[in-house]
Design a protein around this motif. Structure first.
Motif, short mmCIF file in Angstrom:
data_model
loop_
_atom_site.label_atom_id
_atom_site.label_comp_id
_atom_site.label_asym_id
_atom_site.label_seq_id
_atom_site.Cartn_x
_atom_site.Cartn_y
_atom_site.Cartn_z
N VAL A 159 0.86 -1.18 0.00
CA VAL A 159 0.00 0.00 0.00
C VAL A 159 0.90 1.23 0.00
O VAL A 159 1.67 1.45 0.94
N ASP A 160 0.83 2.01 -1.06
CA ASP A 160 1.61 3.25 -1.18
C ASP A 160 0.68 4.33 -1.72
O ASP A 160 0.82 4.81 -2.84
N ASP A 161 -0.30 4.70 -0.89
CA ASP A 161 -1.36 5.60 -1.33
C ASP A 161 -0.84 6.96 -1.79
O ASP A 161 -1.47 7.63 -2.62
N HIS A 162 0.27 7.41 -1.23
CA HIS A 162 0.80 8.73 -1.57
C HIS A 162 1.88 8.66 -2.66
O HIS A 162 2.49 9.69 -2.97
N GLY A 163 2.11 7.50 -3.21
CA GLY A 163 3.07 7.36 -4.29
C GLY A 163 4.49 7.71 -3.89
O GLY A 163 5.28 8.17 -4.72
N LEU A 164 4.84 7.43 -2.64
CA LEU A 164 6.18 7.80 -2.16
C LEU A 164 7.28 7.05 -2.90
O LEU A 164 8.35 7.60 -3.17
N LEU A 165 7.02 5.80 -3.23
CA LEU A 165 8.05 5.01 -3.89
C LEU A 165 8.31 5.46 -5.32
O LEU A 165 9.32 5.06 -5.93
N LEU A 166 7.44 6.30 -5.86
CA LEU A 166 7.66 6.83 -7.21
C LEU A 166 8.86 7.77 -7.25
O LEU A 166 9.35 8.12 -8.33
N GLN A 167 9.35 8.17 -6.08
CA GLN A 167 10.55 9.01 -6.02
C GLN A 167 11.81 8.20 -6.34
O GLN A 167 12.86 8.78 -6.63
N LEU A 168 11.72 6.89 -6.26
CA LEU A 168 12.86 6.03 -6.56
C LEU A 168 12.95 5.76 -8.04
O LEU A 168 11.94 5.84 -8.76
N ASP A 169 14.15 5.42 -8.52
CA ASP A 169 14.24 5.03 -9.93
C ASP A 169 13.64 3.63 -10.09
O ASP A 169 13.34 2.94 -9.10
N GLU A 170 13.47 3.20 -11.31
CA GLU A 170 12.72 1.97 -11.58
C GLU A 170 13.33 0.75 -10.91
O GLU A 170 12.62 -0.06 -10.31
N ASP A 171 14.66 0.60 -10.99
CA ASP A 171 15.32 -0.57 -10.39
C ASP A 171 15.18 -0.55 -8.87
O ASP A 171 14.91 -1.58 -8.24
N GLU A 172 15.40 0.63 -8.27
CA GLU A 172 15.26 0.75 -6.82
C GLU A 172 13.85 0.43 -6.37
O GLU A 172 13.64 -0.29 -5.39
N ARG A 173 12.88 1.00 -7.09
CA ARG A 173 11.48 0.81 -6.70
C ARG A 173 11.09 -0.66 -6.76
O ARG A 173 10.44 -1.18 -5.85
N ARG A 174 11.49 -1.36 -7.80
CA ARG A 174 11.14 -2.77 -7.92
C ARG A 174 11.76 -3.57 -6.77
O ARG A 174 11.09 -4.41 -6.16
N ALA A 175 13.02 -3.31 -6.46
CA ALA A 175 13.68 -4.05 -5.38
C ALA A 175 13.07 -3.74 -4.03
O ALA A 175 12.86 -4.64 -3.20
N VAL A 176 12.75 -2.47 -3.76
CA VAL A 176 12.14 -2.10 -2.49
C VAL A 176 10.76 -2.72 -2.36
O VAL A 176 10.39 -3.26 -1.30
N GLU A 177 9.97 -2.66 -3.42
CA GLU A 177 8.64 -3.26 -3.37
C GLU A 177 8.73 -4.76 -3.10
O GLU A 177 7.96 -5.30 -2.29
N GLN A 178 9.65 -5.44 -3.76
CA GLN A 178 9.80 -6.88 -3.54
C GLN A 178 10.23 -7.16 -2.10
O GLN A 178 9.72 -8.09 -1.45
N SER A 179 11.16 -6.36 -1.59
CA SER A 179 11.63 -6.56 -0.22
C SER A 179 10.50 -6.38 0.78
O SER A 179 10.35 -7.17 1.73
N LEU A 180 9.69 -5.36 0.59
CA LEU A 180 8.58 -5.10 1.51
C LEU A 180 7.52 -6.19 1.43
O LEU A 180 6.98 -6.63 2.46
N ARG A 181 7.21 -6.63 0.22
CA ARG A 181 6.17 -7.65 0.07
C ARG A 181 6.59 -9.00 0.65
O ARG A 181 5.75 -9.82 1.01
N HIS A 182 7.90 -9.23 0.78
CA HIS A 182 8.39 -10.46 1.40
C HIS A 182 8.44 -10.36 2.92
O HIS A 182 8.88 -11.30 3.58
N ASP A 183 8.01 -9.22 3.47
CA ASP A 183 7.90 -9.01 4.91
C ASP A 183 9.25 -9.15 5.62
O ASP A 183 9.62 -10.23 6.11
N PRO A 184 10.01 -8.05 5.70
CA PRO A 184 11.33 -8.12 6.33
C PRO A 184 11.31 -8.18 7.85
O PRO A 184 12.36 -8.32 8.47
N ARG A 185 10.15 -8.08 8.48
CA ARG A 185 10.08 -8.09 9.94
C ARG A 185 10.53 -9.43 10.51
O ARG A 185 10.35 -10.48 9.87
#
Length: 220
Positions: A159-185
């Motif tokens: 959930v990124d309602d404010h589009g914060l991850l759009l500030q990242l470049d494409e490669d960074e955004r894809r990696a960050v999204e994947q990392s978050l969806r895999h639940d790093p906690r």
């Protein structure tokens, strides 16, 4: 044993690092130490799609070891033998990762630099050895894999309602999204009010997890 190289990775801290290689399409580079910046040492390596990195768990070294550990894949509650896991808490702090080799570049100051994808290493991890991946010897898709028979699927909806991850470049955004969806906690933390900070490259992503959703709160 000599350190031959180190990795320059966007994962600045242990928190958020993928739990296995290849789960996240993050990019990194392997930089050789001065004594090993010899172009001849990597001659022919560009003909391989994947390489094995043998490395050191330099942030988790301990003077004592335990014969059993609690793997995250088992919820962090069930103990199994350390040699039946890939836990970083081992008698000898050695890690092994298979990563995709994107290219080999020769830098006038750094010598040969390996650009890789899918590494599960924190920034500045010492590299002890590099070996080419051989499909006929290293791939056994029919093999049993105990409690980790299949790769873990992403467990959270982003959930990124404010589009914060759009500030990242494409490669960074894809990696960050994947990392978050895999639940790093850590598997034992389930507080929906708690905020977590995940450092990636020059950014810090603050997020929380509510039910099966990971919500991006701020991007620094």
């Amino acid at each position: 044993m000599k350190q031959i190289a180190h990795i320059e990775s966007p994962y600045r801290d242990k928190f958020g690092v993928p739990r296995q290689a290849g789960l996240v399409d993050s990019k990194a580079c392997v930089v050789f130490e001065p004594d090993f910046r010899v172009p001849e040492a990597v001659r022919g390596l560009e003909a391989f799609d994947y390489v094995w990195l043998v490395w050191q768990f330099h942030l988790t070294e301990r003077t004592e070891w335990s014969p059993t550990v609690r793997p995250p894949r088992l919820g962090g509650n069930r103990r199994v033998g350390v040699f039946a896991t890939r836990s970083p808490f081992r008698p000898n702090p050695i890690g092994l990762s298979c990563v995709r080799l994107l290219r080999v570049e020769h830098d006038s100051h750094l010598g040969p630099v390996l650009y890789v994808q899918g590494a599960d290493l924190v920034d500045d991890t010492p590299i002890l050895d590099i070996k080419p991946y051989l499909a006929y010897a290293d791939a056994h898709p029919e093999a049993r894999s105990g409690f980790a028979q299949a790769a873990p699927a992403p467990s959270l909806q982003l959930v990124d309602d404010h589009g914060l991850l759009l500030q990242l470049d494409e490669d960074e955004r894809r990696a960050v999204e994947q990392s978050l969806r895999h639940d790093p906690r850590p598997r034992y933390q389930h507080d929906p009010q708690r905020l977590y900070t995940f450092a990636y490259g020059t950014h810090e992503i603050v997020f929380r997890v509510v039910d099966n959703h990971v919500e991006v709160v701020t991007l620094k």
